[in-house]
Design a protein around this motif. Structure first.
Motif, PDB file in Angstrom:
ATOM      1  N   ILE A  73      -0.026  11.708   4.127  1.00  0.00           N
ATOM      2  CA  ILE A  73      -0.813  11.425   2.911  1.00  0.00           C
ATOM      3  C   ILE A  73      -0.791   9.923   2.637  1.00  0.00           C
ATOM      4  O   ILE A  73      -1.828   9.299   2.374  1.00  0.00           O
ATOM      5  CB  ILE A  73      -0.260  12.210   1.703  1.00  0.00           C
ATOM      6  N   ARG A  74       0.392   9.326   2.718  1.00  0.00           N
ATOM      7  CA  ARG A  74       0.513   7.880   2.451  1.00  0.00           C
ATOM      8  C   ARG A  74      -0.347   7.066   3.426  1.00  0.00           C
ATOM      9  O   ARG A  74      -1.007   6.110   3.047  1.00  0.00           O
ATOM     10  CB  ARG A  74       1.973   7.440   2.536  1.00  0.00           C
ATOM     11  N   GLU A  75      -0.330   7.474   4.684  1.00  0.00           N
ATOM     12  CA  GLU A  75      -1.130   6.772   5.684  1.00  0.00           C
ATOM     13  C   GLU A  75      -2.620   6.902   5.353  1.00  0.00           C
ATOM     14  O   GLU A  75      -3.370   5.925   5.389  1.00  0.00           O
ATOM     15  CB  GLU A  75      -0.818   7.396   7.061  1.00  0.00           C
ATOM     16  N   LEU A 102      -4.004   7.324   2.539  1.00  0.00           N
ATOM     17  CA  LEU A 102      -4.388   6.633   1.300  1.00  0.00           C
ATOM     18  C   LEU A 102      -4.249   5.116   1.418  1.00  0.00           C
ATOM     19  O   LEU A 102      -4.598   4.394   0.485  1.00  0.00           O
ATOM     20  CB  LEU A 102      -3.503   7.112   0.138  1.00  0.00           C
ATOM     21  N   SER A 103      -3.746   4.645   2.543  1.00  0.00           N
ATOM     22  CA  SER A 103      -3.320   3.244   2.598  1.00  0.00           C
ATOM     23  C   SER A 103      -4.474   2.245   2.609  1.00  0.00           C
ATOM     24  O   SER A 103      -4.245   1.044   2.537  1.00  0.00           O
ATOM     25  CB  SER A 103      -2.404   3.011   3.798  1.00  0.00           C
ATOM     26  N   THR A 126       0.874  -1.173   0.000  1.00  0.00           N
ATOM     27  CA  THR A 126       0.000   0.000   0.000  1.00  0.00           C
ATOM     28  C   THR A 126       0.913   1.226   0.000  1.00  0.00           C
ATOM     29  O   THR A 126       2.134   1.098   0.130  1.00  0.00           O
ATOM     30  CB  THR A 126      -0.906   0.061   1.248  1.00  0.00           C
ATOM     31  N   SER A 127       0.305   2.391  -0.107  1.00  0.00           N
ATOM     32  CA  SER A 127       1.100   3.624  -0.137  1.00  0.00           C
ATOM     33  C   SER A 127       1.965   3.762   1.116  1.00  0.00           C
ATOM     34  O   SER A 127       3.013   4.391   1.084  1.00  0.00           O
ATOM     35  CB  SER A 127       0.172   4.835  -0.276  1.00  0.00           C
ATOM     36  N   TYR A 166       1.919   4.428  -6.375  1.00  0.00           N
ATOM     37  CA  TYR A 166       1.432   5.477  -5.471  1.00  0.00           C
ATOM     38  C   TYR A 166       2.166   6.817  -5.580  1.00  0.00           C
ATOM     39  O   TYR A 166       1.681   7.836  -5.102  1.00  0.00           O
ATOM     40  CB  TYR A 166       1.441   5.014  -3.997  1.00  0.00           C
TER      41      TYR A 166
END
Lengths: 794, 158
Positions: B125-127, B129-130, A720-721, B139
């Motif tokens: 942001i990554r968190e 969108l996870s 995931t991101s 990503y």
């Protein structure tokens, strides 16, 4: 560093679109829910399928009781193998010696060979009813023993999965240059390891889906499929259903990712199409995630035992490898089971000047889903094994890993260079990519940080993955050995219609590659219009005579090449016609931004005016000057072109939890001339993140009986991101390859280099524990087991 | 069969569904809004993300009946091909989509987090969108698109 860089091969005076970050033409529809994926297709009188799939890995079918299902309201039919006796088994022929094609019935007949194999199919009014009915069908199995482990399946006592495959050995092949075993014996040093990549799922977010429609009046079929290879599917359906190709059309509308998983022929495609004709109504099948994880082709499942010998200076002398590929239950169509494992053997020597090589590869069938193409095909495994050996060799001599590579890489003056397996590398930036990556990452600075962190009890590691790959391969080289289909050519046709609008047609099929934009950029630049003026039509067998599709990093090189040669023919026609209109020499005419003009004069018309003069207004041109504004040409690169890159990964491992965090990832790559840098970056990023999955997360875990234990997205984990760091990509353009556009393929490279770089980084982080990384994925629990094992031995 | 009346993208709609029908299938097959995609049907991939009374929800984990009286926003409610929403424009500008299958779910998530999260760092942001899986982009470009949108929201020069 870039002394050999030269400008694009074509001199153009018009605005340039190739090389520009052109915004994608497919985006507006895909961003607004206006795309049309197969599952979105809804037709009058459409019926829905649900499959009954085997829950046994290897068993005899004693009986199928479908009475209750057939009696359900809304159920139209229940079919089993005996209802399809007129359709031949699916086989993947090959001229390769020592190869046994397997026979795969479209529904299992008598025997099932993997969990997930289709056994029966329900046709019902809606999908919910179809699944209800499928759940009522009882299949009586009698289990047959079988070895799920590929090494065990090769043993003399192993149960045979197919009558015609003695010893479960589907194929065997060797590559030899020089006397590698002798050189290894005589060499002062060698390193050796057994490397294993665990099975992966391509895992497109869109599951496979098919809708077939039947035109009763014309006895013609159309299959809309989530496929990468509409041309191959059409050709196979025509053969299997014994119908001419002009009455079978296969389209790939918007397709939600492929990565190789949609790049083979599937029994469901044949069943959906055959049933539409039999029932004389539209038939729809949309698979679910469980079906995707158990019946879509899987990737990367090899055991590689390899030895690398080298001299006191760390120069490689010889490489020897024994490779066992677990191909699953059937040889995948049309590529054959040789596709993946043979490429492990042929690419293992990699970008290095190792004089002697002996690679032996065996493909073994086991009661698991078939393996097929998955992004990188063979090369992620080959590069993982080789790059680990390179680091192990460097460590043995106390050499810096970058220096070890520097001493062995094929140098700019060595090209073209033939490696021990016979692959010929053309000029590509092997050394340049390594030097660039090492320079950017600041290796010395990292070593300081690593030492300081180590003092604080933190484990940092850095790893390099250097590779070369062959892309855009022409007709001289088969994608898989001995395969009877030609994947080396593409035909483009470009036409200007009566309104002056431009349509370009290809046999490629985009499932995320941005071909509607990049091919339009090429046509626009060559023709002198804007990219938005060009509509690209692809993924539809009705508009091309022959073509296979999009896979193997081929579409930019071969499709792009066809776009260039075709548009150049069309431009000549445009200039000839305009020359008559302007009464000038055709060579004085230029095109650009939608205009046709003679510089320095007031001769200037649009493509619309030109089209009117040719097609509609019969007064301006004499009949013989009204040339049809259309061209069609083919392009075949004959050989392939080499793409190279170096990946560098930095990791930090938490000594308490053994969590592995990727802290930095960079790529320096040479893909030749870029058509659209934004698209190139996107392909690299996506590939790298699949490589991160390969290295750290993804595993199709089968038990000894061949049952898949990671059959949901809660068990089969993809990145995931949150697990992915920022990705840095550095593009180098060294000497351009000898093809019309100067393009090299780059759709798969990310997945090829990343696993090796990450494995080396993890190994570097735990070097003080004396543990190597020979199995991927490496997870905290596997790392824990490795450490525990080492401590026990100590 | 039950009749379900709800507001979708500002328009009141009514549709008939079996009580066991999933909300994702109802939106797609009954209401004809195929922009919401189905990727796993077990709530992991996020492709089917919609906004239910302002909050993101996985439509594959809801029954159609649960939408009775609800305010729903799907990707079709953001913008149209000829007049895209700023989030859609940012995704296009940054090449934050490839095959486009997961994209509607991401767009709905981004629409929400821009309203509810500070997103000061890229890690945040990554968190945020996870919960949405993308197999194409890695990503990177999605994060850049969201960073751009956050900067725009906060009046920060990029």
């Amino acid at each position: 560093m870039n002394e050999s860089v030269r400008t694009a091969p074509t001199e153009v005076t018009r605005p340039k679109y190739v090389g520009e970050k052109v915004q994608r033409l497919e985006d507006p529809r895909l961003l607004t829910g206006a795309g049309r994926y197969v599952a979105d297709i809804k037709l009058e009188r459409m019926v829905h399928l649900a499959f009954v799939r085997s829950d046994q890995s290897h068993a005899r079918i004693l009986g199928i009781d479908a009475d209750d299902a057939r009696a359900m309201t809304g159920v139209i039919a229940v079919l089993t193998a005996e209802d399809f006796t007129n359709i031949a088994d699916l086989t993947a022929p090959s001229r390769m010696k020592n190869y046994h094609a397997t026979h795969c019935p479209i529904l299992a007949r008598d025997v099932v060979r993997y969990v997930g194999e289709p056994v029966a199919v329900v046709v019902a009014r809606d999908r919910y009813l179809a699944e209800d009915a499928a759940a009522l069908i009882v299949v009586d199995y009698e289990g047959i023993e079988a070895a799920s482990d590929p090494v065990a399946a090769l043993k003399p006592e192993a149960v045979q999965l197919h009558d015609n495959v003695p010893g479960n050995l589907v194929f065997e092949r060797s590559f030899a240059t020089g006397d590698a075993p002798g050189e290894i014996d005589a060499a002062p040093h060698s390193v050796r390891g057994t490397f294993r990549l665990r099975r992966k799922s391509p895992l497109a977010i869109e599951n496979r889906a098919y809708v077939a429609e039947y035109d009763r009046g014309r006895d013609a079929l159309t299959l809309h499929g989530s496929t990468q290879i509409p041309g191959v599917v059409r050709d196979e359906l025509a053969r299997l259903l014994d119908m001419p190709g002009n009455r079978i059309r296969v389209t790939a509308p918007d397709v939600g990712g492929g990565f190789g998983g949609k790049g083979s022929l599937y029994p469901e495609e044949v069943i959906v199409t055959a049933l539409a004709r039999r029932l004389e109504r539209p038939v729809k099948y949309v698979s679910d995630r469980l079906e995707d994880l158990t019946s879509t082709s899987q990737g990367f499942d090899e055991v590689v035992e390899a030895t690398l010998a080298f001299d006191d200076e760390g120069r490689f002398l010889a490489l020897q490898a024994d490779i066992i590929g677990d191909i699953g239950a059937y040889s995948i169509i049309p590529w054959t089971a040789a596709l993946e494992p043979v490429q492990v053997a042929s690419f293992l020597p990699g970008p290095y000047r190792t004089p002697a090589y002996l690679g032996r590869v065996r493909g073994v069938c086991t009661p698991k889903p078939p393996t097929g193409p998955y992004r990188g095909v063979g090369r992620p495994m080959a590069v993982f094994a080789m790059e680990r050996l390179v680091d192990m060799a460097a460590a043995k001599l106390g050499l810096d890993p970058a220096e070890s590579r520097r001493r062995n890489l094929v140098r700019p003056q060595d090209f073209p260079f033939r490696i021990g397996s016979g692959i010929r590398w053309d000029h590509s930036g092997f050394m340049e990519c390594l030097e660039k990556a090492v320079e950017v990452v600041d290796l010395d600075g990292f070593r300081d940080r690593q030492a300081k962190a180590r003092e604080q009890g933190r484990w940092l590691g850095i790893g390099i993955g250097t590779y070369a790959e062959l892309t855009g391969i022409g007709s001289r080289i088969a994608v898989a050995p001995g395969m009877p289909i030609n994947t080396g050519a593409e035909t483009a046709s470009v036409r200007i219609d009566a309104t002056g609008a431009v349509t370009a047609t290809f046999a490629t099929a985009s499932h995320g590659q941005s071909l509607e934009t990049t091919l339009a950029q090429i046509v626009a630049e060559e023709l002198g219009v804007r990219p938005g003026d060009v509509t690209v039509v692809q993924g539809d067998t009705a508009v091309t005579a022959h073509g296979t599709g999009t896979y193997a990093s081929r579409s930019a090189v071969i499709g792009g090449g066809a776009a260039i040669v075709t548009t150049r023919v069309l431009v000549k026609k445009v200039k000839r016609v305009a020359a008559r209109l302007f009464d000038v020499d055709p060579d004085s005419i230029q095109t650009g931004d939608g205009d046709i003009f003679v510089p320095g004069t007031n001769h200037r018309i649009g493509f619309g005016e030109l089209a009117r003069a040719v097609y509609s207004d019969m007064t301006t041109l004499p009949m013989e000057a009204r040339e049809t504004l259309e061209a069609q040409e083919s392009y075949d690169p004959f050989l392939g072109t080499t793409t190279a890159a170096t990946h560098i990964a930095e990791v930090e491992i938490d000594p308490e939890t053994l969590a592995i965090r990727l802290t930095r990832f960079l790529v320096a790559e040479d893909c030749g001339r870029m058509i659209n840098p934004m698209v190139v970056d996107g392909q690299v990023h996506g590939g790298v993140v699949q490589g991160i999955g390969v290295a750290l997360m993804e595993e199709l875990h089968f038990d000894e009986a061949g049952q898949l234990l990671s059959a949901s997205l809660a068990d089969y984990l993809i990145p995931t991101s949150a697990e992915v760091p920022m990705l840095e990509v550095h593009h180098l353009e060294t000497e351009l390859p000898d093809n019309p556009g100067g393009f090299r393929g780059m759709g798969e490279g990310g997945t090829i280099g990343a696993p090796a770089a990450i494995a080396n980084a993890v190994a570097d982080a735990i070097a003080h524990l004396g543990i190597g990384i020979n199995n991927l994925p490496i997870t905290p629990s596997k790392l824990h087991a490795l450490i525990a094992e080492t401590q026990k031995t100590e | 069969m039950i009749d379900i009346t709800l507001t979708v993208n500002g328009e009141e709609m009514t549709g008939r569904a079996e009580s066991r029908m999933l909300a994702s299938d109802f939106l797609r097959d009954v209401l004809g809004l195929t922009g919401t995609h189905v990727g796993c049907e077990h709530g992991v991939c996020g492709a089917c993300t919609i906004r239910l009374n302002g909050t993101t929800a996985r439509s594959c984990l809801l029954f159609a009946a649960q939408l009775e009286g609800a305010e729903i926003v799907t990707v079709e409610g953001l913008g149209s091909p000829r007049k895209m929403h700023s989030i859609q424009e940012a995704f296009r500008r940054h090449h934050a989509l490839q095959c486009g299958f997961c994209t509607p779910g991401f767009l709905m998530t981004v629409a929400e987090i821009l309203e509810t999260e500070t997103l000061e760092t890229d890690a945040e942001i990554r968190e945020a969108l996870s919960g949405n899986l993308c197999r194409c982009t890695g990503y990177e470009h999605i994060v850049r698109a969201v960073r751009d949108l956050v900067n725009e929201r906060d009046g920060v020069a990029a």
